[in-house]
Design a protein around this motif. Sequence first.
Motif, short mmCIF file in Angstrom:
data_model
loop_
_atom_site.label_atom_id
_atom_site.label_comp_id
_atom_site.label_asym_id
_atom_site.label_seq_id
_atom_site.Cartn_x
_atom_site.Cartn_y
_atom_site.Cartn_z
N SER A 135 0.83 -1.20 0.00
CA SER A 135 0.00 0.00 0.00
C SER A 135 0.87 1.25 0.00
CB SER A 135 -0.92 -0.01 1.22
OG SER A 135 -1.77 1.12 1.24
N SER A 136 1.97 1.23 0.76
CA SER A 136 2.89 2.37 0.80
C SER A 136 3.53 2.58 -0.57
CB SER A 136 3.98 2.15 1.85
OG SER A 136 3.43 2.02 3.14
N ALA A 137 3.89 1.49 -1.24
CA ALA A 137 4.51 1.60 -2.56
C ALA A 137 3.54 2.21 -3.56
CB ALA A 137 4.97 0.22 -3.02
N LEU A 138 2.29 1.79 -3.53
CA LEU A 138 1.29 2.33 -4.45
C LEU A 138 1.04 3.81 -4.16
CD1 LEU A 138 -1.25 -0.64 -4.51
CD2 LEU A 138 0.39 -0.01 -6.29
N CYS A 197 0.16 7.10 -16.59
CA CYS A 197 -0.53 6.79 -15.34
C CYS A 197 -1.42 5.55 -15.44
CB CYS A 197 -1.40 7.98 -14.91
SG CYS A 197 -0.47 9.46 -14.53
N GLY A 198 -1.69 5.12 -16.68
CA GLY A 198 -2.65 4.03 -16.87
C GLY A 198 -2.25 2.75 -16.18
N SER A 199 -0.97 2.36 -16.30
CA SER A 199 -0.53 1.11 -15.69
C SER A 199 -0.62 1.19 -14.17
CB SER A 199 0.91 0.80 -16.12
OG SER A 199 1.77 1.88 -15.84
N HIS A 200 -0.25 2.36 -13.60
CA HIS A 200 -0.35 2.53 -12.14
C HIS A 200 -1.81 2.41 -11.69
CE1 HIS A 200 3.81 3.81 -12.07
NE2 HIS A 200 3.56 4.71 -13.00
N LEU A 201 -2.71 3.02 -12.44
CA LEU A 201 -4.12 2.96 -12.07
C LEU A 201 -4.66 1.55 -12.13
CD1 LEU A 201 -5.66 6.19 -13.66
CD2 LEU A 201 -5.67 5.55 -11.25
N CYS A 202 -4.24 0.78 -13.14
CA CYS A 202 -4.68 -0.62 -13.26
C CYS A 202 -4.26 -1.41 -12.03
CB CYS A 202 -4.09 -1.26 -14.52
SG CYS A 202 -4.78 -0.64 -16.07
N VAL A 203 -3.01 -1.24 -11.62
CA VAL A 203 -2.50 -1.95 -10.44
C VAL A 203 -3.22 -1.50 -9.18
CG1 VAL A 203 -0.46 -2.26 -8.97
CG2 VAL A 203 -0.23 -2.37 -11.46
N VAL A 204 -3.43 -0.20 -9.02
CA VAL A 204 -4.09 0.34 -7.83
C VAL A 204 -5.52 -0.18 -7.72
CG1 VAL A 204 -5.04 2.46 -6.82
CG2 VAL A 204 -2.68 2.41 -7.61
N VAL A 205 -6.27 -0.09 -8.82
CA VAL A 205 -7.67 -0.53 -8.80
C VAL A 205 -7.77 -2.01 -8.48
CG1 VAL A 205 -9.71 -0.90 -10.24
CG2 VAL A 205 -8.50 1.28 -10.36
N PHE A 206 -6.92 -2.82 -9.10
CA PHE A 206 -6.98 -4.26 -8.86
C PHE A 206 -6.58 -4.61 -7.43
CE2 PHE A 206 -5.36 -8.61 -8.98
CZ PHE A 206 -6.44 -9.26 -9.56
N ALA A 207 -5.50 -3.99 -6.93
CA ALA A 207 -5.00 -4.30 -5.59
C ALA A 207 -6.02 -3.94 -4.52
CB ALA A 207 -3.68 -3.58 -5.34
N TYR A 208 -6.58 -2.73 -4.58
CA TYR A 208 -7.48 -2.28 -3.52
C TYR A 208 -8.87 -2.90 -3.64
CZ TYR A 208 -4.13 1.06 -1.68
OH TYR A 208 -3.04 1.63 -1.08
N SER A 209 -9.32 -3.18 -4.85
CA SER A 209 -10.63 -3.82 -4.99
C SER A 209 -10.59 -5.25 -4.46
CB SER A 209 -11.09 -3.80 -6.45
OG SER A 209 -10.17 -4.50 -7.28
N SER A 210 -9.51 -5.98 -4.75
CA SER A 210 -9.40 -7.35 -4.24
C SER A 210 -9.21 -7.36 -2.73
CB SER A 210 -8.25 -8.08 -4.93
OG SER A 210 -7.02 -7.39 -4.72
N LEU A 252 -2.73 -13.04 -7.13
CA LEU A 252 -3.01 -12.49 -8.45
C LEU A 252 -2.32 -11.14 -8.71
CD1 LEU A 252 -6.73 -13.43 -9.23
CD2 LEU A 252 -4.65 -14.34 -10.27
N PRO A 253 -2.36 -10.18 -7.76
CA PRO A 253 -1.62 -8.94 -8.03
C PRO A 253 -0.14 -9.18 -8.27
CG PRO A 253 -3.13 -8.62 -6.21
CD PRO A 253 -3.14 -10.08 -6.50
N ALA A 254 0.47 -10.11 -7.50
CA ALA A 254 1.89 -10.41 -7.69
C ALA A 254 2.17 -10.99 -9.07
CB ALA A 254 2.36 -11.38 -6.61
N MET A 255 1.19 -11.71 -9.63
CA MET A 255 1.36 -12.29 -10.96
C MET A 255 1.06 -11.27 -12.06
SD MET A 255 -0.57 -15.60 -12.63
CE MET A 255 -2.13 -14.74 -12.82
N LEU A 256 0.05 -10.42 -11.84
CA LEU A 256 -0.40 -9.50 -12.90
C LEU A 256 0.39 -8.20 -12.95
CD1 LEU A 256 -4.28 -9.94 -12.61
CD2 LEU A 256 -2.74 -10.94 -14.31
#
Length: 307
Positions: free
Chosen positions: A114-117, A242-255, A284-288
């Motif tokens: 979370s700190s990294a994101l 910013c798109g890749s960061h947003l994809c990771v953020v949305v997936f990480a926090y939603s899961s 899954l986040p670690a893989m994606l």
Amino acid sequence: MSAINISALHPPEFILTGFPGYQGLQHWIAIPYCIMYILIIVGNFTILFVVFSEQSLHQPMYYFICMLAIIDLVLSNLILPKLLLMLLSEDYTISFQGCLTQMFFIHVFTVLESSALLTMSFDRYVAICNPLRYSAIFSNSFIMKIVGLSITRGVVFIMPLPILASRLPYCNSNIISISYCDHMSVVKLACADTTLNSSYGLVVIFLVVSDMSFIVFSYSMILRAVLKLGSGEERQKALHTCGSHLCVVVFAYSSATFSFITHRFGRALPPEFIVVFACLYLILPAMLNPIIYGARTKEIRRYVLNT
């Protein structure tokens, strides 16, 4: 109850839950998890190798991507080896101290993620909204301070969880409802008042939610700045960055949010669903993540395709 009596009620080991109802298919279930483990190792080590090998990628944004890759590698190695051992050898036990240790490191690295994101969102905010000061702000010393502060924050906030859990007596059951040692899954087994544990667990969740709030604020400011850019090409470039960061953020926090809901309010859900999702929300986040950054980051994609 005295500390001696409480320690006497600590079970020598806990029993982790595999996949209830699928005991005869455990070896087959291990195959997709083994594939995911290989993808996590290969993908994240590829990101690390590419960034450290290519001189042009020695920039703050890519350092933070590496930080996220290291966190994902550690989290997956905290969970998957034991899970695969359970599925292949049907050894579901974990020692009491081993369980608390696993709990501590899983939650520390979850907070670190979370700190990294959060740091990556701040990095993009400065790069787009205040580009002239970007190099001055994100110096190597500042990056090291951020990493040190993130680690300190994670350890300080998470340390009370295993300490509080170790002070509880466990006299009802020693069967954990998922396949690794999560704080609430362990505390639910205690035969004493767990209000303090649950309350502090909510404090940690609030910490992560506050990170998410700052990330949302950062990207709202970024979007506001992008819309003011003169040309459509500049806007497209900024949004793509910013798109890749947003994809990771949305997936990480939603899961993570869905996992929190299932842990606390999902008693009506099938136990096999809870077991599967409890693993996947960390795996899954670690893989994606490396796939997302490899596919959407032009510099990383170009280096991989040219080697």
